[in-house]
Design a protein around this motif. Sequence first.
Motif, PDB file in Angstrom:
ATOM      1  N   TYR A   7      18.624  70.097  32.033  1.00  0.00           N
ATOM      2  CA  TYR A   7      19.313  68.861  31.672  1.00  0.00           C
ATOM      3  C   TYR A   7      18.313  67.757  31.359  1.00  0.00           C
ATOM      4  N   TYR A   8      18.579  67.006  30.292  1.00  0.00           N
ATOM      5  CA  TYR A   8      17.702  65.906  29.922  1.00  0.00           C
ATOM      6  C   TYR A   8      18.537  64.727  29.415  1.00  0.00           C
ATOM      7  N   VAL A   9      17.911  63.583  29.358  1.00  0.00           N
ATOM      8  CA  VAL A   9      18.578  62.363  28.927  1.00  0.00           C
ATOM      9  C   VAL A   9      18.353  62.187  27.433  1.00  0.00           C
ATOM     10  N   GLU A  10      19.440  61.918  26.716  1.00  0.00           N
ATOM     11  CA  GLU A  10      19.399  61.738  25.277  1.00  0.00           C
ATOM     12  C   GLU A  10      19.830  60.323  24.917  1.00  0.00           C
ATOM     13  N   VAL A  11      19.169  59.703  23.955  1.00  0.00           N
ATOM     14  CA  VAL A  11      19.476  58.333  23.532  1.00  0.00           C
ATOM     15  C   VAL A  11      20.540  58.352  22.438  1.00  0.00           C
ATOM     16  N   GLN A  12      21.564  57.498  22.595  1.00  0.00           N
ATOM     17  CA  GLN A  12      22.574  57.283  21.577  1.00  0.00           C
ATOM     18  C   GLN A  12      22.500  55.842  21.141  1.00  0.00           C
ATOM     19  N   LYS A  13      22.267  55.575  19.890  1.00  0.00           N
ATOM     20  CA  LYS A  13      22.142  54.200  19.391  1.00  0.00           C
ATOM     21  C   LYS A  13      23.476  53.531  19.250  1.00  0.00           C
TER      22      LYS A  13
END
Length: 59
Positions: free
Chosen positions: A53-59
Motif C-alpha cells: 500500500y502506498y499514498v497517491e496524490v490526487q490534484k
Amino acid sequence: MKMFSDPPGAHFRIRNGITGAYIHISMFRVLEFHDRLEALAYIKRHGLNQDIYYVEVQK
C-alpha cells in the motif's frame, strides 16, 4: 520542515500496488486525506503492508 513538495490543495488516497484498488469508506466513496502524513499514519494504524500500500496524490 516538510519532506514532500505536494501541490497546494491536493488530496491523497491509499492505493494497493498489486491490484490497483483504493481504500474505500463505502461502496462508492474512496477514502481521501488532506495530508500525506495523515494517510501514512492510517496505513500504520491499520496494520497495512507498507510494501503493497502506498499514498497517491490526487490534484
